[in-house]
Design a protein around this motif. Structure first.
Motif, PDB file in Angstrom:
ATOM      1  N   ILE A   4       0.694  -1.221  -0.130  1.00 51.45           N
ATOM      2  CA  ILE A   4       0.185   0.004   0.088  1.00 51.45           C
ATOM      3  C   ILE A   4       0.953   1.244  -0.175  1.00 51.45           C
ATOM      4  CG2 ILE A   4      -1.811   1.444   1.184  1.00 51.45           C
ATOM      5  CD1 ILE A   4      -2.739  -1.497   2.336  1.00 51.45           C
ATOM      6  N   ALA A   5       0.486   2.245  -0.619  1.00 53.11           N
ATOM      7  CA  ALA A   5       1.171   3.408  -0.881  1.00 53.11           C
ATOM      8  C   ALA A   5       0.696   4.411  -0.106  1.00 53.11           C
ATOM      9  CB  ALA A   5       1.212   4.124  -2.236  1.00 53.11           C
ATOM     10  N   GLU A  63       3.640   4.416 -11.263  1.00 54.72           N
ATOM     11  CA  GLU A  63       4.412   3.387 -10.885  1.00 54.72           C
ATOM     12  C   GLU A  63       3.952   2.464  -9.929  1.00 54.72           C
ATOM     13  OE1 GLU A  63       8.622   3.877  -8.141  1.00 54.72           O
ATOM     14  OE2 GLU A  63       8.558   5.388  -9.910  1.00 54.72           O
ATOM     15  N   PHE A  64       3.429   3.057  -8.815  1.00 56.55           N
ATOM     16  CA  PHE A  64       2.815   2.230  -7.695  1.00 56.55           C
ATOM     17  C   PHE A  64       1.765   1.112  -8.641  1.00 56.55           C
ATOM     18  CE2 PHE A  64       3.447   5.646  -4.529  1.00 56.55           C
ATOM     19  CZ  PHE A  64       4.511   5.135  -3.898  1.00 56.55           C
ATOM     20  N   ALA A  65       0.936   1.644  -9.428  1.00 54.62           N
ATOM     21  CA  ALA A  65      -0.042   0.796 -10.249  1.00 54.62           C
ATOM     22  C   ALA A  65       0.899  -0.448 -11.081  1.00 54.62           C
ATOM     23  CB  ALA A  65      -0.666   1.490 -11.063  1.00 54.62           C
ATOM     24  N   ASP A  66       1.901  -0.034 -11.537  1.00 54.45           N
ATOM     25  CA  ASP A  66       2.664  -0.976 -12.268  1.00 54.45           C
ATOM     26  C   ASP A  66       3.453  -1.777 -11.397  1.00 54.45           C
ATOM     27  OD1 ASP A  66       1.482   0.194 -14.455  1.00 54.45           O
ATOM     28  OD2 ASP A  66       3.474   1.283 -15.233  1.00 54.45           O
ATOM     29  N   GLY A  67       3.886  -1.515 -10.316  1.00 54.93           N
ATOM     30  CA  GLY A  67       4.753  -2.120  -9.459  1.00 54.93           C
ATOM     31  C   GLY A  67       3.727  -3.121  -8.353  1.00 54.93           C
ATOM     32  N   GLY A  68       2.855  -3.464  -8.793  1.00 49.96           N
ATOM     33  CA  GLY A  68       2.046  -4.616  -7.702  1.00 49.96           C
ATOM     34  C   GLY A  68       1.496  -3.876  -6.845  1.00 49.96           C
ATOM     35  N   PHE A  69       1.451  -2.770  -6.561  1.00 52.22           N
ATOM     36  CA  PHE A  69       0.634  -2.149  -5.157  1.00 52.22           C
ATOM     37  C   PHE A  69      -1.005  -2.274  -5.200  1.00 52.22           C
ATOM     38  CE2 PHE A  69       4.501  -0.292  -4.669  1.00 52.22           C
ATOM     39  CZ  PHE A  69       4.690   0.233  -3.433  1.00 52.22           C
ATOM     40  N   GLY A  92      -7.555   5.554 -13.442  1.00 57.08           N
ATOM     41  CA  GLY A  92      -7.164   4.986 -14.466  1.00 57.08           C
ATOM     42  C   GLY A  92      -5.893   3.884 -13.530  1.00 57.08           C
ATOM     43  N   SER A  93      -5.786   4.197 -12.675  1.00 55.12           N
ATOM     44  CA  SER A  93      -4.671   3.259 -11.888  1.00 55.12           C
ATOM     45  C   SER A  93      -5.108   1.825 -11.517  1.00 55.12           C
ATOM     46  CB  SER A  93      -4.024   3.863 -10.589  1.00 55.12           C
ATOM     47  OG  SER A  93      -5.004   3.802  -9.571  1.00 55.12           O
ATOM     48  N   GLY A  94      -6.206   1.619 -11.442  1.00 52.97           N
ATOM     49  CA  GLY A  94      -6.555   0.224 -10.803  1.00 52.97           C
ATOM     50  C   GLY A  94      -6.366  -0.009  -9.439  1.00 52.97           C
ATOM     51  N   LEU A  95      -5.969   0.949  -8.645  1.00 51.26           N
ATOM     52  CA  LEU A  95      -5.535   0.932  -7.171  1.00 51.26           C
ATOM     53  C   LEU A  95      -6.726   1.107  -6.466  1.00 51.26           C
ATOM     54  CD1 LEU A  95      -2.046   2.430  -6.924  1.00 51.26           C
ATOM     55  CD2 LEU A  95      -2.609   0.123  -7.016  1.00 51.26           C
TER      56      LEU A  95
END
Length: 142
Positions: A4-5, A63-69, A92-95
Motif C-alpha cells: 500500500i502506498a 509507478e505504484f500501479a505498475d509495481g504490484g501495489f 485509471g490506476s486500478g488501485l
C-alpha cells in the motif's frame, strides 16, 4: 504481502510548521513512521511518497500501479480541489484509494468542500488528524 502506498501532496512536507492550529505539531516523518509501523503490525508493506509537484504525483501513482501495489492512501492537499489530472490518474490506476485529510475540509472555506478525487476513491476520511491515515490503512489492509 499486500503493498500500500502513502501519498502526500502539496505542502504536506511542512507539517509541524505550517498552520499548527489546523494541522498539529507532528511532522510528515512522524506521520510516515506511524503508518509504516501500523503496516508492519497488519502485515502490510507501506511505501511513502510526498511531492509538491502534481506531475511527480501522477508519475508515482503509475509507478505504484505498475509495481504490484494493491492500494493507496492519498492526501492530495490543495490538488484535491483543483486537479482533474490527479482524478484521472487515480481512476485509471486500478488501485483502491482512500482520500484522507487531516482537517475537516467540510468545515473550512467553501472551495475546500469540493473534491475532484473523492468520487474515484473507495472512501474519504477527514477531520480525524493523523488517525484518519491509520483508519485508511486498516480499511485497505482488510
Amino acid at each position: 504481502m499486500k503493498k500500500i502506498a502513502l501519498i502526500n501532496g502539496a505542502n504536506l512536507n511542512r507539517l509541524g510548521v505550517r498552520e499548527p492550529e489546523i494541522y498539529g505539531s507532528a511532522t510528515l516523518k512522524d506521520l510516515e513512521n506511524s503508518v509504516v509501523s501500523l503496516g508492519k503490525e497488519l502485515g502490510v508493506e507501506v511505501s511513502c511518497f510526498q511531492s509538491n509537484i502534481e506531475g511527480e504525483i501522477l508519475n508515482k501513482i503509475a509507478e505504484f500501479a505498475d509495481g504490484g501495489f494493491y492500494g493507496a492512501i492519498i492526501n492530495p492537499g490543495a490538488f484535491t480541489h483543483t486537479s482533474v489530472a490527479l482524478r484521472d490518474a487515480i481512476a485509471g490506476s486500478g488501485l483502491k484509494f482512500v482520500e484522507v485529510h487531516i482537517s475537516n475540509i467540510h468545515k473550512r472555506e467553501d472551495f475546500r468542500h469540493n473534491s475532484f478525487t473523492a468520487a474515484v476513491c473507495e472512501a474519504q476520511i477527514c477531520g480525524m488528524g493523523f488517525e484518519g491515515y491509520l483508519a485508511a490503512l486498516r480499511f485497505l489492509a482488510k
